[in-house]
Design a protein around this motif. Sequence first.
Motif, PDB file in Angstrom:
ATOM      1  N   UNK A  35       0.827  -1.211  -0.067  1.00  0.00           N
ATOM      2  CA  UNK A  35      -0.052   0.051  -0.007  1.00  0.00           C
ATOM      3  C   UNK A  35       0.839   1.357  -0.025  1.00  0.00           C
ATOM      4  N   UNK A  36       2.055   1.024   0.571  1.00  0.00           N
ATOM      5  CA  UNK A  36       2.868   2.449   0.799  1.00  0.00           C
ATOM      6  C   UNK A  36       3.670   2.583  -0.693  1.00  0.00           C
ATOM      7  N   UNK A  37       4.187   1.586  -1.161  1.00  0.00           N
ATOM      8  CA  UNK A  37       5.020   1.784  -2.275  1.00  0.00           C
ATOM      9  C   UNK A  37       4.531   1.349  -3.913  1.00  0.00           C
ATOM     10  N   UNK A  38       3.221   0.837  -3.838  1.00  0.00           N
ATOM     11  CA  UNK A  38       2.713   0.544  -5.200  1.00  0.00           C
ATOM     12  C   UNK A  38       2.592   1.983  -6.162  1.00  0.00           C
ATOM     13  N   UNK A  39       3.177   1.644  -7.344  1.00  0.00           N
ATOM     14  CA  UNK A  39       3.436   2.771  -8.376  1.00  0.00           C
ATOM     15  C   UNK A  39       2.160   3.783  -8.702  1.00  0.00           C
ATOM     16  N   UNK A  40       0.867   3.076  -8.321  1.00  0.00           N
ATOM     17  CA  UNK A  40      -0.130   3.937  -8.542  1.00  0.00           C
ATOM     18  C   UNK A  40      -0.571   4.685  -7.522  1.00  0.00           C
ATOM     19  N   UNK A  41       0.108   4.691  -6.333  1.00  0.00           N
ATOM     20  CA  UNK A  41       0.118   5.530  -5.054  1.00  0.00           C
ATOM     21  C   UNK A  41       1.503   6.403  -5.032  1.00  0.00           C
ATOM     22  N   UNK A  42       2.478   5.662  -5.262  1.00  0.00           N
ATOM     23  CA  UNK A  42       3.848   6.437  -4.969  1.00  0.00           C
ATOM     24  C   UNK A  42       4.367   6.356  -6.189  1.00  0.00           C
ATOM     25  N   UNK A  43       4.725   7.599  -6.880  1.00  0.00           N
ATOM     26  CA  UNK A  43       5.104   7.732  -8.301  1.00  0.00           C
ATOM     27  C   UNK A  43       6.704   8.055  -8.410  1.00  0.00           C
ATOM     28  N   UNK A  44       7.422   7.719  -6.952  1.00  0.00           N
ATOM     29  CA  UNK A  44       8.832   7.821  -7.276  1.00  0.00           C
ATOM     30  C   UNK A  44       9.733   6.537  -8.002  1.00  0.00           C
ATOM     31  N   UNK A  45      10.839   6.907  -8.424  1.00  0.00           N
ATOM     32  CA  UNK A  45      11.548   5.826  -8.989  1.00  0.00           C
ATOM     33  C   UNK A  45      11.926   4.699  -7.850  1.00  0.00           C
ATOM     34  N   UNK A  46      12.302   5.316  -6.652  1.00  0.00           N
ATOM     35  CA  UNK A  46      12.704   4.432  -5.692  1.00  0.00           C
ATOM     36  C   UNK A  46      11.556   3.663  -5.064  1.00  0.00           C
ATOM     37  N   UNK A  47      10.449   4.073  -5.145  1.00  0.00           N
ATOM     38  CA  UNK A  47       9.097   3.406  -4.714  1.00  0.00           C
ATOM     39  C   UNK A  47       8.827   2.214  -5.664  1.00  0.00           C
ATOM     40  N   UNK A  48       9.268   2.462  -7.058  1.00  0.00           N
ATOM     41  CA  UNK A  48       9.054   1.566  -7.992  1.00  0.00           C
ATOM     42  C   UNK A  48       9.799   0.142  -7.851  1.00  0.00           C
ATOM     43  N   UNK A  49      11.161   0.440  -7.351  1.00  0.00           N
ATOM     44  CA  UNK A  49      12.282  -0.407  -7.091  1.00  0.00           C
ATOM     45  C   UNK A  49      11.693  -1.081  -5.970  1.00  0.00           C
ATOM     46  N   UNK A  50      11.432  -0.365  -4.878  1.00  0.00           N
ATOM     47  CA  UNK A  50      11.255  -0.949  -3.476  1.00  0.00           C
ATOM     48  C   UNK A  50       9.981  -1.797  -3.803  1.00  0.00           C
ATOM     49  N   UNK A  51       8.919  -1.675  -4.582  1.00  0.00           N
ATOM     50  CA  UNK A  51       7.676  -2.424  -4.764  1.00  0.00           C
ATOM     51  C   UNK A  51       8.393  -3.622  -5.470  1.00  0.00           C
ATOM     52  N   UNK A  52       9.357  -3.586  -6.446  1.00  0.00           N
ATOM     53  CA  UNK A  52       9.706  -4.932  -7.088  1.00  0.00           C
ATOM     54  C   UNK A  52      10.220  -5.677  -6.082  1.00  0.00           C
TER      55      UNK A  52
END
Length: 341
Positions: A35-52
């Motif tokens: 919920x915190x790092x999903x790309x639809x919610x958090x648009x940062x590149x760091x969040x995308x990598x964290x979500x992966x």
Amino acid sequence: MAENEWLSKDFYKVLGVSKDASDEDIKKAYRKLARKYHPDVNKTKEAEEKFKDISEAYDVLSKKEDRQKYDAIRQFGMGGARFAGGSGSGGFDASGFSDIFGSMFGAGSGMGGNGSRIRFSTSGGGNPNLNDIFSMFGGAAGQGAGAGYGQSPYGNAGGYSYEEAPRPENGEDRNSKIALTLRQAVKGATVSLSVDGKKFKAHVPAGVKDGQKIKLAGKGKPGINGGRAGDLYLHVTVKPDDTFSMRGHDIVMDLPVTVGEAVAGGKVEAKDIDGNPVTFKVPAGSSSGAEIKLAGLGVKRGNQPGDLIGRVQIMVPAKPGLMLKHAAKEFDEKAGDYLPR
């Protein structure tokens, strides 16, 4: 992610749980991070990598068999088994692995207990090929680092989607102001509005009051993850009018009459809010403040329209002459004591 990459990944650390965490603990940790790092919610590149990373971790630890393989491979890579050469071929001592392998595959797995030694052939007599080792766990031996488990842009290993879709969030409401003439408030109006550069028209109902709010559903900020859009609230200001006012669904106007019309009664001509001529029948003996009703000429809203109400205002000349003053005194004398003081 291929199994031979698991040695370099600490999935427990990625999810923030201990190595003996229950399945429920792992699921809760994943949902919180997703919920915190999903790309639809958090648009940062760091969040995308964290979500992966958290998706990779969950895909392995949420499946019992994959988690057992992962734990065994991690123990091997951290020194739970040792390599030893022999007869020109590489090999490793499986004594430290025997308990793990036995619990996964049973006593018939060829381990043989303490001191057992399993050898893996290598092409050059050096260290054992890790792909061959991983093949013992049902992995894709010899397929290379990128084979066996596909990966989506958001790290869903093995083609599996993550457990829980992002939670829908409704959009926020907006507020705007609108000023109307009294006639627009009485009759209703169509107004042009603009939100985020998009223009649209909205209908203001007849009879809207000063200070009232009008709700335009779905014209607020858009929702997230499929949530509904917010609403737009129009805060209405109605400009005062010199002649007319609204009282409920009735339109009220001052009705100037002469002294003679007030005393003797008569028909008084006036104009309604549209400028159309109307006739009020003033009863004999009407005083200022008396109200005369014309039914159905008020606010037309619903099945029962309001009325047009004329409020009697007795008018006298601003500069009466001597004869008029004399006549007024004579009227008072003839009228008698009709006005309580």
